[in-house]
Enzyme design. Structure first.
Site, short mmCIF file in Angstrom:
data_model
loop_
_atom_site.label_atom_id
_atom_site.label_comp_id
_atom_site.label_asym_id
_atom_site.label_seq_id
_atom_site.Cartn_x
_atom_site.Cartn_y
_atom_site.Cartn_z
CD GLU A 85 40.63 39.90 45.74
OE1 GLU A 85 40.36 41.16 46.88
OE2 GLU A 85 41.27 40.05 44.86
CE1 TYR A 90 43.81 39.15 44.05
CE2 TYR A 90 43.77 36.44 42.40
CZ TYR A 90 43.02 37.71 43.23
OH TYR A 90 41.99 37.99 42.83
#
Lengths: 392, 290, 392, 290
Positions: free
Chosen positions: A196, A108
């Site tokens: 993101e 992530y």
């Protein structure tokens, strides 16, 4: 401003961030063609402005171009309802057809502004594929944070620290460092409010690739990015929010409420929502008409509230500093007459020309109940809700 | 004495378009000492026949001794205006402008870090001290009353709301400070609390926060350690949904700390008198002070 | 690195800085074609890396495409000798054909690094068309200077201050401010060492246009601008300087000298030039072989000196810190043998393996005279020059 | 005592490629206390079997207490290395690397402005204090001798030249400082003069300048007002033509002040013993001191 995954990946590619081979299709036959070009197993991804699409069938693996066509036909033209959309969902106008990868690890990576630090912050976690809020709640120690410097940007050694925190294999270290640096430039040079990559994947052959991508652009900075501003997809917006956008009103449609709120000032608008809730009902919207709203904008603001089918009663709360109460009242009357609305209104008006404003409303023939102030508005609203009957 | 603005305030107004001119006019009518107007192309003219116009802040400061500046220029030029005022040595810069790109504010904050200038805003209603008739910003002069309660808020209209409630309950204000609704902003709750704590004229403090960020929690920590005066606080946005921007760029629930409930908890733990709704500020303050 | 005017203007245009309509021609017939496309009176400008071309016929006004062809034929393929070139001049391979403008005012604008401030500095003057050094000497008060900020760049208000200092008419103020800001971005985003617009003109219809343009790119930063690095025009360089460039040697050919200098270290190389001068002769070059030069580079350095026809004697001055004297000596011997040079050498060697180095040279059969140190080298050089006869 | 480096120096070397390793080895042989080596991908290894390698400066500082850093990384990464050392709290950073882009140095200087770290370089030979065997950089250890003359220079080889002449005339050095040949550099002549002036071990100072910039003039001003110790100075490049870069990025005559003659004039006016050529430094210093 939200943009689609395929648009986000276009931006990423422009800054050197690798993404899976993919193209976007507006029709099932386009989808088939792209799938056969890519070859093998591909993934069909509905292009919508909402997270959680995977859990509701918006992301599908297919084994053949024919199947890609079939699945695309099932998606294009429908509306997808995820936990992040309202009950009406969002329309699927396009699908992305992307190659599948042999994945060794899912990571992530994201960048947001940390208002309290006054700087962009890169967040990295080995827990790819999970929502970062859940990771933050369950295992906060697994989130690695580093702030960029306004002068220097993200320094190379910080990019290296991040790559090391992600625990990428040695042979992927260099490309990860480059990706992190490039991603930071994406954030800065496009005035993003969010970038993101979830998941960022390491493939079996040690490539580092942004498998999914979400970019939000800062509305206040769109004026310096005319090409990005064009990426706005009005279809993905709630129609009322879209109208508010066009009228330059700060408006948020809230699911399940029945009290329309018309307020000047963001803080007062939130407080008005809060007292609505305390009066036993849910607000149908957040709406700040702003400081120097002219009558046309006020009329449109009122119409947006009235056109919301959920609205059963309207709470007008005005503390006029720059704005003039009489102008607001005139706008409301004009819009109410035009829309022929019969929705009852609770009105608190204070500040500049408040008395004149209240008089205009009282003499309008509309269903108006005055309230003295914020606390008083809560009391009056509660009475009116009782009269209307029902509760949320 | 009040804080931030007062009898020594020599005000420069930058950006005299429609809104700026309207506000400058009201500021002067309220009684504030406005000494300079900065707007390109109006050299040798005077605002309202009295206040000289200048094309640059440096020249205005040099010729008028302005020590306080307020900015009404459009958002794309706000960063530049702040820096121009900082470079000209203005002591207090108040940026009213809404919609300043957040990366501009990031740069501004980095730029002023080691400079003597104090910045309030962007996207704020500014400062008003009723006793000395010093108004720098857009807080309406007709609703305030001199007194001993300091008000600090992220929201403009809730500042007015708090003022009105205080007046309704027969309490005046020492100074009212709107610190603004942008996620990256100059003067913080903590800064203003520090000033109020050491201000003789301030007996009690109203703090109005909202969802988003952790500044209210930082304020709570500061109050616990440093503030002996009573503080009444309210947080707006307890009914706001997560992930949606509520008007203010900073008013968005991005994580647990951004919730109104978390902020209330932190403030209560610091001994603050927290009210459930901004509607109850006046009553609570009266109760606390009497 | 120097680039041509037409290349500089390409960069300017990319950043929004307006320049006159123009195209570059490599042949007279191309020039004719461009001139007829532009129409009317045009200017033919020789594209060379040297200032002062206007005074030697390198910039010519012509009234017809036919004349443009004729003048271009006179320029292309010749060498232009200006006060900034050596006696051999620089070749004209291309000419720029540009529209002529009705000019109301000529201004000056440039950006350089101010090492002492540690920031880029914009210099502006109303004295356009003159050399800035002359303005600085005669009327320094007419030069307006403002430094950019490393974090913010050139702030808008500074750009406005500059535009006002240039005294542009009111209706040109906004475009001048934009031009100044854009020019600053040109400097920063291309890692320039100089951006100079002289003159910057105000046309009769109040447009602000970069009539001439000079951009120097910082060599040390070319690694991050591969596209700019390609702009290098080797033909414009002195052939010896070009060879030095390729061998990564810091070398400057000096006009009219007869003492070739081969030194390690820039400071020592300058000091060696200085003592040469004090010994009564002019240095033929500056040459720093660097710290960790290997034998191949040393050989090439020596050959460059020997191939300079002006060189009558060579002064080798070495204070070996990282470098090894014996390696340098071996390189000199190898190159001397290969080139069969008979030029006499004065050699001072100190530091690492100095004795071994001197021994290698002494045993080489070359015409070597040793010197103990910097002061001694001056004395020995003076004697040798007397032996050679003549003086500068 | 010497200046900048000494017995308390705990040296970290960053960038151990061919040149960096060679120099680190010589530094250790000279007797300097090298405590850490920073180079990516060599964790758990040791330089010369004794000095631990680390991947990051922060870890190296944490585990070895390094207080001084020297940088040999390639030019494209030099800015990053400097900032990494500054962020890790290194007190003295010496950047040997040549060819650092000048806009990188502009950023570095802005970044360290308000930080406690002192930077020397880029593009410099570094610092050496003979009495305490502390060598941070590439000044050859075999040519120096302990003594009482401080040497400061923009040029590496002219630093060696000055040292050799001093030794030849029987004088040793307190500290030798090469401040580097880049137009934008950290520690300046003036900074080093200030240190030498207050250093008990330093009795006299050699200053070697060159064409370009105005730092020699600033040094002259400082000497006039603050330096009581005798200074011998030489400026290289009196025979250099205008507009041409003489090796060093900073050694270019861009205007009148950049000329050797102007610098000589300023230094002479400040009471400095200026010699016509760097070849005469040793003799002049002997004359001045005896």
């Amino acid at each position: 401003m939200n943009i689609h995954e395929y648009q986000a990946k276009e931006i990423l590619n422009r800054f050197g961030v690798p993404t899976p081979r993919a193209e976007v299709a507006s029709t099932p036959s386009e989808a088939k063609q792209i799938a056969s070009q890519i070859g093998g197993r591909v993934v069909v991804k509905a292009q919508v402005h909402a997270g959680g699409r995977g859990k509701v069938g918006g992301v599908r693996l297919v084994d053949s171009p024919e199947e890609a066509k079939k699945v695309s036909a099932e998606l294009i033209g429908t509306r997808l309802i995820t936990k992040q959309t309202g009950a009406t969902g969002v329309p699927v106008d396009k699908v992305m057809i992307a190659e599948t990868l042999d994945i060794k690890d899912e990571l992530y990576l994201s960048i947001v502004i940390d208002g309290d630090l006054g700087a962009p912050v890169v967040m990295a976690s080995t827990e790819g594929g999970m929502e970062i809020e859940e990771v933050a709640e369950a295992t906060p120690e697994k989130i690695f944070r580093i702030a960029g410097d306004p002068l220097i940007g993200l320094t190379g050694y910080h990019a290296r620290d991040i790559a090391m925190a992600l625990g990428v294999p040695k042979q992927s270290l260099k490309s990860t460092i480059k990706l992190v640096s490039d991603l930071y430039r994406v954030f800065i040079e496009n005035d993003c409010s969010l970038v993101e990559i979830n998941p960022l994947v390491i493939t079996e052959d040690d490539q580092v690739i942004a498998l999914d991508a979400k970019i939000n652009l800062e509305d206040d900075a769109l004026f310096r990015h005319p090409n990005l501003a064009k990426m706005r997809d009005h279809n993905q917006q709630d129609p009322l929010e879209q109208r508010a956008d066009e009228a330059d009103l700060a408006y948020v449609k809230l699911d399940g409420g029945r009290v329309g709120c018309m307020v000047n000032g963001a803080g007062l608008a939130m407080a008005t929502m809060d007292i609505t809730k305390s009066a036993g009902a849910d607000p149908a919207n957040f709406l700040d008409i702003g400081g120097s709203a002219d009558q046309k904008r006020i009329e449109e603001a009122f119409k947006i509230i009235v056109d919301d089918e959920d609205v059963e009663i309207i709470l007008v709360n005005l503390f006029a500093g720059i704005a003039r109460s009489d102008v607001v009242a005139q706008g409301i009357v004009a819009a109410a007459k035009e829309t022929k609305t019969t929705v009852p209104m609770v009105v608190a008006m204070r500040g500049t020309n408040a008395e004149e404003g209240l008089e205009i409303l009282s003499n309008s023939g509309l269903d108006i109940t005055g309230a003295p102030d914020l606390a008083g508005a809560a009391v009056v609203l509660q009475q009116k809700l009782l009269e209307l009957g029902g509760s949320d | 004495m009040a804080i931030l603005v007062g009898e020594n305030t020599r005000l420069l107004v930058q950006g005299l378009g429609r809104d700026g001119s309207f506000q400058a006019s009201r500021t002067r009518r309220y009684g504030t000492n406005m000494v300079a107007a900065v707007h390109p192309g109006r050299d040798n003219l005077k605002f309202e026949d009295e206040v000289p116009y200048f094309s640059t802040v440096a020249k205005a400061v040099e010729q008028t001794g302005a020590n306080t500046g307020v900015i009404f220029v459009p958002a794309p030029f706000a960063m530049d205006a702040i820096i121009e005022q900082v470079d000209a040595g203005i002591e207090l810069v108040v940026c009213i402008t809404e919609g300043v790109p957040v990366l501009d504010m990031v740069k501004v904050m980095a730029y002023i870090k080691d400079k003597p200038t104090r910045l309030i805003g962007s996207n704020c209603p500014g400062v008003l001290s009723p006793a000395s008739k010093a108004k720098v910003g857009i807080v309406p002069g007709n609703i305030v009353r001199p007194g001993n309660v300091g008000v600090v808020s992220r929201s403009g209209t809730l500042t007015y709301e708090a003022i009105a409630q205080l007046v309704q309950h027969d309490m005046g204000q020492s100074t009212c400070v709107g610190i603004g609704g942008d996620p990256v902003h100059g003067t913080t709750f903590t800064d203003v609390l520090e000033l109020f704590q050491s201000d003789d004229e301030t007996e009690a403090i109203v703090l109005i926060g909202e969802i988003g960020g952790i500044r209210e929690q930082l304020a709570a920590e500061y109050i616990k350690d440093h503030v002996t005066k009573p503080v009444v606080a309210a947080i707006a946005g307890s009914s706001a949904p997560p992930g949606k921007r509520m008007g203010h760029a900073g008013a968005i629930i991005t994580g647990k700390a951004a919730l109104a409930s978390e902020k209330n908890k932190a403030l209560e733990a610091a001994g603050v008198h927290v009210v459930d709704s901004p509607a109850l500020i006046g009553a609570k303050m009266q109760e606390v002070l009497h």
